[in-house]
Write an enzyme that holds these catalytic residues in place. Structure first.
Site, PDB file in Angstrom:
ATOM      1  CG  ASP A 176      -1.741   0.983   1.568  1.00 25.40           C
ATOM      2  OD1 ASP A 176      -1.245   2.095   1.645  1.00 25.40           O
ATOM      3  OD2 ASP A 176      -2.948   0.732   1.720  1.00 25.40           O
ATOM      4  CG  ASN A 184      -5.093  11.454  -4.368  1.00 27.00           C
ATOM      5  OD1 ASN A 184      -4.601  11.518  -5.507  1.00 27.00           O
ATOM      6  ND2 ASN A 184      -5.649  10.352  -3.899  1.00 27.00           N
ATOM      7  CG  HIS A 189      -8.035  13.142  -6.983  1.00 30.72           C
ATOM      8  ND1 HIS A 189      -8.552  14.250  -6.348  1.00 30.72           N
ATOM      9  CD2 HIS A 189      -8.236  12.098  -6.139  1.00 30.72           C
ATOM     10  CE1 HIS A 189      -9.060  13.899  -5.188  1.00 30.72           C
ATOM     11  NE2 HIS A 189      -8.879  12.592  -5.030  1.00 30.72           N
ATOM     12  CG  ASP A 193      -5.482   8.975 -11.377  1.00 28.54           C
ATOM     13  OD1 ASP A 193      -5.728   8.445 -10.276  1.00 28.54           O
ATOM     14  OD2 ASP A 193      -6.352   9.459 -12.121  1.00 28.54           O
ATOM     15  CD  GLU A 219      -4.439   4.227  -0.822  1.00 32.41           C
ATOM     16  OE1 GLU A 219      -5.452   4.218  -1.542  1.00 32.41           O
ATOM     17  OE2 GLU A 219      -4.440   4.658   0.350  1.00 32.41           O
TER      18      GLU A 219
END
Lengths: 299, 214
Positions: A176, A184, A189, A193, A219
């Site tokens: 993770d 973010n 965002h 990504d 994630e």
């Protein structure tokens, strides 16, 4: 005469073989794709020109057509092609040869004896390309391009089953991205990504061909390591950690670093199912988070 | 119902048909061995006339011991006309793959085992049906052609055989044989369902057939 015109006008390969498997008819489609004229191939044993056809399945099919008057099929999914012709479909696909769906059947003379067999060949390359894309879409995560969760769950079950049957080591690494929400919040965002893609593609580039990397959700990622004992899986996880720690992500001229936390589990006497494996890896991952992040924990 | 039975075939005609099938299946087994390189043992066929509406129950009674079934269905067209249903036991597909050495011929990519299984069942089903139906037709001086086979792989009985596929008003001549492969654990049933459309012709053909022996 009229039938011959029709025969040549078909957008299908059609050939007729006699009982010795010599070519009796060869339509224009076959001439175009094989580069061999009907006149030249007439009366030639088909195996002389296409030795690759001489397989048990092909021979069995010919026998069953002549003996029982059966229809036989050669699906593209299994055989890909009977005749190795260059594909005329648009480029950009990985098929070396035209993908063909073929069928074979009997032709009887006036005494109702099967004297010839026909084969027809349909070019299904474009359909096969679309199908391949659909299959890929169905297994891959749209954003990162690694496997998706659906595929992971199916594969995990299969691998657990396989390892139980043949015995052997099987491990998973669940990881993770630490403080991903901050990425973010701080950079937007789109940057988030970008980081997801960048991290997954870095990990994907260092795993073996037999391993599977999948996006587990948000994630979180999961890597299946077949034939790998827990001890080695922990080393692999540590390598993931270091590689990501050292990776610099250049987004919009800003250099961003992220860290990952990892949990490792393996099949063992008290962990015998896919669900249990993931559950225990998840618990280990939580310990890694609780223990200060950017670290590996095993069961 | 008794009346209808008598209208289609008399008990004497059924006996002739039984005899004809014995001959046909004897010859089929030899032909099959040549084509698929293994002995298939076909039992003495059993013939029964019944209402189409009773068929699903009849099939069910025969396959109820199977966990799952594999079904190959093919229509045959000639003056002898009908529907062939070949039911394989569960796991037959995988056994047949090994038996036909398909696994050595085809490179297995990620997920094609079920495709391979499907195609193998289709191939073996096609050959078995062709051998049996073709032989019966041949002995009756008829030639049949076939529709492409349809396959249901590893389905529960209810899923594979639905009740509504035949006209319930018709009477069916059901020819049943069980078969097993000498190698490998493959067993099953072959049902041929011909409707009373074929009845008139069949009676004539049977008469001609028996005349050669008289």
């Amino acid at each position: 005469m009229i039938l011959n015109q029709f025969f040549d006008a078909l957008n299908l390969g059609v050939l007729i073989l006699d009982r010795d498997l010599k070519v009796y008819k060869w339509n224009r489609w076959m001439e175009i794709h094989s580069g061999i004229s009907a006149a030249k191939i007439h009366n030639t044993p088909i195996f002389e020109v296409f030795p690759g056809l001489n397989t048990p399945k092909f021979n069995r099919s010919c026998k069953s057509v002549f003996k029982f008057g059966n229809l036989c099929f050669f699906s593209q999914k299994l055989h890909h092609y009977l005749f190795p012709f260059k594909s005329t479909a648009y480029s950009g696909h990985e098929f070396e040869f035209m993908q063909q769906s073929c069928a074979m059947g009997p032709l009887r003379n006036d005494n109702n004896e099967v004297e010839y067999l026909y084969i027809y060949i349909q070019d299904v390359t474009e359909v096969a390309v679309y199908e391949q894309k659909l299959v890929e879409l169905n297994m891959k995560d749209g954003l990162t391009g690694v496997y998706n969760r659906r595929f992971l769950e199916k594969k995990l079950k299969e691998e657990v089953e396989r390892h139980r049957r043949y015995t052997g080591d099987f491990s998973v690494v669940l990881f993770d991205i630490d403080h991903f929400k901050r990425v973010n919040d701080d950079y937007g965002h789109q940057c988030g990504d970008f980081i997801l893609k960048s991290v997954s593609s870095r990990i994907d580039s260092i795993i073996r061909n037999v391993d599977y990397l999948a996006r587990y959700g948000g994630e979180e990622f999961c890597c299946l390591l077949p034939q790998t004992p827990l001890k080695f899986a922990a080393k692999v996880a540590e390598r993931f950690r270091v590689v990501i720690m050292d990776q610099e992500h250049n987004y919009d001229n800003k250099i961003i670093n992220v860290r990952i936390s990892l949990g490792v589990s393996a099949l063992q006497s008290d962990i015998t199912t896919a669900d249990e494996m993931i559950k225990r890896a998840d618990e280990a991952l939580y310990r890694a988070k609780d223990g200060g992040r950017n670290r590996v924990e095993t069961i | 119902m008794t009346m209808q039975k008598e209208q289609i075939l008399t008990s004497e005609e059924i006996e002739i048909l039984q005899e004809l099938m014995n001959i046909a299946f004897g010859q089929s087994a030899a032909d099959l061995a040549e084509v698929i390189d293994t002995q298939v043992v076909l039992s003495v066929p059993f013939i029964k006339l019944m209402q189409v509406a009773d068929l699903p129950e009849y099939f069910k009674n025969h396959v109820k011991d199977y966990k799952n079934i594999n079904l190959v269905e093919q229509k045959f067209w000639g003056r002898f006309k009908g529907d062939a249903l070949l039911v394989f036991s569960s796991g037959a597909g995988k056994e047949l793959i090994t038996l036909l050495k398909h696994d050595e011929e085809v490179s297995l990519e990620s997920d094609p085992v079920d495709i391979l299984e499907r195609e193998t069942l289709m191939e073996v089903g096609n050959i078995l049906i062709g051998a049996c139906v073709g032989k019966i037709a041949e002995l009756l001086q008829d030639v049949v052609t076939y529709t492409p086979p349809m396959v249901a792989v590893e389905k529960g009985y209810q899923e594979a055989i639905s009740g509504g596929r035949y006209d319930p008003e018709c009477t069916a001549i059901v020819l049943k044989t069980d078969f097993c492969f000498e190698e490998g654990d493959v067993t099953g049933f072959l049902f041929l369902v011909t409707s009373n459309d074929s009845g008139t012709w069949l009676r004539e053909a049977l008469k001609l057939f028996i005349e050669q022996y008289e």
